[in-house]
Write a protein that holds these residues in place. Sequence first.
Motif, PDB file in Angstrom:
ATOM      1  N   ARG A  48       0.755  -1.271   0.131  1.00  0.00           N
ATOM      2  CA  ARG A  48      -0.159  -0.035   0.006  1.00  0.00           C
ATOM      3  C   ARG A  48       0.719   1.239   0.020  1.00  0.00           C
ATOM      4  NH1 ARG A  48      -5.499  -1.095   1.026  1.00  0.00           N
ATOM      5  NH2 ARG A  48      -5.970   1.175   1.309  1.00  0.00           N
ATOM      6  N   ALA A  49       2.006   1.252   0.801  1.00  0.00           N
ATOM      7  CA  ALA A  49       2.952   2.422   1.087  1.00  0.00           C
ATOM      8  C   ALA A  49       3.457   2.674  -0.498  1.00  0.00           C
ATOM      9  CB  ALA A  49       3.894   2.221   2.048  1.00  0.00           C
ATOM     10  N   TYR A  50       4.000   1.590  -1.108  1.00  0.00           N
ATOM     11  CA  TYR A  50       4.555   1.772  -2.504  1.00  0.00           C
ATOM     12  C   TYR A  50       3.714   2.451  -3.503  1.00  0.00           C
ATOM     13  CZ  TYR A  50       7.032   0.133  -6.596  1.00  0.00           C
ATOM     14  OH  TYR A  50       7.674   0.119  -7.932  1.00  0.00           O
ATOM     15  N   HIS A  51       2.576   1.750  -3.551  1.00  0.00           N
ATOM     16  CA  HIS A  51       1.540   2.430  -4.505  1.00  0.00           C
ATOM     17  C   HIS A  51       1.103   3.612  -4.161  1.00  0.00           C
ATOM     18  CE1 HIS A  51       1.868  -1.199  -7.053  1.00  0.00           C
ATOM     19  NE2 HIS A  51       1.722  -1.928  -5.875  1.00  0.00           N
ATOM     20  N   LEU A  57       2.677   6.289  -2.444  1.00  0.00           N
ATOM     21  CA  LEU A  57       3.601   7.297  -2.380  1.00  0.00           C
ATOM     22  C   LEU A  57       4.457   7.380  -3.944  1.00  0.00           C
ATOM     23  CD1 LEU A  57       5.253   6.804   0.914  1.00  0.00           C
ATOM     24  CD2 LEU A  57       3.438   8.448   0.360  1.00  0.00           C
ATOM     25  N   PRO A  58       4.867   8.484  -4.239  1.00  0.00           N
ATOM     26  CA  PRO A  58       5.420   8.825  -5.265  1.00  0.00           C
ATOM     27  C   PRO A  58       6.876   7.933  -5.456  1.00  0.00           C
ATOM     28  CG  PRO A  58       5.215  11.125  -4.410  1.00  0.00           C
ATOM     29  CD  PRO A  58       5.078   9.770  -3.443  1.00  0.00           C
ATOM     30  N   LYS A  59       6.832   7.396  -6.844  1.00  0.00           N
ATOM     31  CA  LYS A  59       8.073   6.685  -7.120  1.00  0.00           C
ATOM     32  C   LYS A  59       9.475   7.257  -7.202  1.00  0.00           C
ATOM     33  CE  LYS A  59       5.190   2.997  -7.695  1.00  0.00           C
ATOM     34  NZ  LYS A  59       3.969   3.834  -7.359  1.00  0.00           N
ATOM     35  N   THR A  60       9.275   8.605  -7.193  1.00  0.00           N
ATOM     36  CA  THR A  60      10.467   9.519  -7.392  1.00  0.00           C
ATOM     37  C   THR A  60      11.068   9.517  -5.713  1.00  0.00           C
ATOM     38  OG1 THR A  60       9.028  11.279  -6.900  1.00  0.00           O
ATOM     39  CG2 THR A  60       9.726  10.888  -9.202  1.00  0.00           C
ATOM     40  N   ILE A  61      10.654   8.890  -4.808  1.00  0.00           N
ATOM     41  CA  ILE A  61      11.358   8.862  -3.435  1.00  0.00           C
ATOM     42  C   ILE A  61      12.452   8.100  -3.675  1.00  0.00           C
ATOM     43  CG2 ILE A  61      10.973   8.518  -1.169  1.00  0.00           C
ATOM     44  CD1 ILE A  61       8.222   9.469  -1.256  1.00  0.00           C
ATOM     45  N   ARG A  62      13.743   8.507  -3.269  1.00  0.00           N
ATOM     46  CA  ARG A  62      14.659   7.544  -3.456  1.00  0.00           C
ATOM     47  C   ARG A  62      15.717   7.897  -1.988  1.00  0.00           C
ATOM     48  NH1 ARG A  62      14.809   4.044  -7.778  1.00  0.00           N
ATOM     49  NH2 ARG A  62      12.687   4.700  -8.751  1.00  0.00           N
ATOM     50  N   ARG A  63      16.737   6.784  -2.072  1.00  0.00           N
ATOM     51  CA  ARG A  63      17.679   7.096  -1.078  1.00  0.00           C
ATOM     52  C   ARG A  63      18.906   6.941  -1.506  1.00  0.00           C
ATOM     53  NH1 ARG A  63      19.034   1.238  -0.239  1.00  0.00           N
ATOM     54  NH2 ARG A  63      17.568  -0.033  -1.525  1.00  0.00           N
ATOM     55  N   ALA A  64      19.845   6.595  -0.875  1.00  0.00           N
ATOM     56  CA  ALA A  64      21.619   6.733  -1.362  1.00  0.00           C
ATOM     57  C   ALA A  64      21.624   5.855  -2.787  1.00  0.00           C
ATOM     58  CB  ALA A  64      22.218   6.499  -0.217  1.00  0.00           C
ATOM     59  N   GLY A  98      10.360   4.696  -1.469  1.00  0.00           N
ATOM     60  CA  GLY A  98       9.041   5.087  -0.986  1.00  0.00           C
ATOM     61  C   GLY A  98       8.141   4.090  -0.109  1.00  0.00           C
ATOM     62  N   ALA A  99       8.214   2.709  -0.461  1.00  0.00           N
ATOM     63  CA  ALA A  99       7.901   1.744   0.319  1.00  0.00           C
ATOM     64  C   ALA A  99       8.199   1.652   1.868  1.00  0.00           C
ATOM     65  CB  ALA A  99       7.796   0.314  -0.159  1.00  0.00           C
ATOM     66  N   ILE A 100       9.680   1.971   2.203  1.00  0.00           N
ATOM     67  CA  ILE A 100      10.182   2.002   3.159  1.00  0.00           C
ATOM     68  C   ILE A 100       9.682   3.219   3.970  1.00  0.00           C
ATOM     69  CG2 ILE A 100      12.340   2.084   4.439  1.00  0.00           C
ATOM     70  CD1 ILE A 100      13.655   0.898   2.062  1.00  0.00           C
ATOM     71  N   GLN A 110      12.864  -3.274  -1.695  1.00  0.00           N
ATOM     72  CA  GLN A 110      12.392  -2.886  -0.491  1.00  0.00           C
ATOM     73  C   GLN A 110      11.845  -3.825   0.521  1.00  0.00           C
ATOM     74  OE1 GLN A 110      10.764   1.665  -0.867  1.00  0.00           O
ATOM     75  NE2 GLN A 110      10.777   0.782  -3.072  1.00  0.00           N
ATOM     76  N   LEU A 111      11.104  -4.640   0.048  1.00  0.00           N
ATOM     77  CA  LEU A 111      10.623  -5.765   0.730  1.00  0.00           C
ATOM     78  C   LEU A 111      11.527  -6.531   1.312  1.00  0.00           C
ATOM     79  CD1 LEU A 111       7.541  -7.175  -1.508  1.00  0.00           C
ATOM     80  CD2 LEU A 111       7.249  -5.719   0.687  1.00  0.00           C
ATOM     81  N   ASP A 112      12.910  -6.706   0.786  1.00  0.00           N
ATOM     82  CA  ASP A 112      13.884  -7.422   1.288  1.00  0.00           C
ATOM     83  C   ASP A 112      14.549  -6.702   2.308  1.00  0.00           C
ATOM     84  OD1 ASP A 112      13.430  -9.486  -0.468  1.00  0.00           O
ATOM     85  OD2 ASP A 112      14.938  -8.929  -1.917  1.00  0.00           O
ATOM     86  N   LEU A 113      14.445  -5.463   2.270  1.00  0.00           N
ATOM     87  CA  LEU A 113      15.060  -4.807   3.511  1.00  0.00           C
ATOM     88  C   LEU A 113      14.339  -4.412   4.758  1.00  0.00           C
ATOM     89  CD1 LEU A 113      16.601  -1.892   1.451  1.00  0.00           C
ATOM     90  CD2 LEU A 113      17.775  -3.642   2.295  1.00  0.00           C
ATOM     91  N   LEU A 114      12.790  -4.609   4.569  1.00  0.00           N
ATOM     92  CA  LEU A 114      12.117  -4.170   5.667  1.00  0.00           C
ATOM     93  C   LEU A 114      11.963  -5.201   6.932  1.00  0.00           C
ATOM     94  CD1 LEU A 114       9.075  -2.796   3.668  1.00  0.00           C
ATOM     95  CD2 LEU A 114      10.314  -1.396   5.377  1.00  0.00           C
ATOM     96  N   PRO A 115      12.072  -6.461   6.938  1.00  0.00           N
ATOM     97  CA  PRO A 115      12.451  -7.021   7.854  1.00  0.00           C
ATOM     98  C   PRO A 115      13.610  -6.675   8.978  1.00  0.00           C
ATOM     99  CG  PRO A 115      11.861  -8.530   6.360  1.00  0.00           C
ATOM    100  CD  PRO A 115      12.149  -7.280   5.687  1.00  0.00           C
TER     101      PRO A 115
END
Length: 280
Positions: free
Chosen positions: A15-18, A20-27, A33-35, A87-92
């Motif tokens: 739900r978060a991924y869809h 929020l804007p896909k332009t949200i980026r990290r390093a 965006g999902a995070i 992002q799903l791989d990082l969230l746990p």
Amino acid sequence: MRPLLVVDGDSLAHRAYHALPKTIRRAGGRPSGAIVGFTNMLLRLYGAEQPRAVLVGWDTLTVPTYRHEAFAAYQSGRVFDDDLVEQLDLLPELVRAFGFAAAKAPGYEADDFLAAAVEAKRRWRSHVLVVTSDRDAFQLASERVTLLMPTRGVSELARVGPDEVRERYGVEPEQVPDFIALRGDPSDRLPGAPGVGPKGAAQIIQQYGSLEAALTAGRFAAQAEELRLYRRIATLDASAPLPPLEDQSPLWAEASDLLSSWGMNQVADRVAARVQSSSS
């Protein structure tokens, strides 16, 4: 008494991924965006509910469950964006950094861990709050289990208990797998009984009490084994393995440090602010 908070991690992350804007980026220009959305939702949930402990369940996308092996069409056609899977791989890892419990194991889906947590914690007298957008979880509703279901993005929640399940489906929570088997579930590619919709499924269960009783009475003789399989698929597996579930104290600083290491300074600062508020 403070509740146990049990979260369908994949549901909230999707739900978060869809939302929020896909332009949200990290390093490194990697997706985040999902995070960001998941973290914001977790912070809001913790602040609003003040749980004694938090468990977040996750799917294992690389290994089929018994449901996939028993019914080849189960969830067929689902394709996830690579940015979301990353992002799903990082969230746990992030959930554990918060000091919360994360449950993920080959062969199980996120909502199986929700059922396992509800079953395992029957000895707790506190309420259990189950956060998910999957209506299969209606079967968990009881006097001590309330579902919190997102209704708009990841910001608004509806509370669902036994009364709401009866109002929505016309059956008791424990009859929801029977209802799904008869009605079908397009999102999971379960066809259900021929010619039976939601109202018909509810009427059959009201008349016979269960799918098995209807089959014993001779209904759907040609599809009996398929319907039994659909019910098994729709039933959440409370035997899913869980990490230890005891009272927790959030590790805001540790989670903030992890987010900072991912180059997500803005959300890291938001989490770090919890350290100051909790110590004041």
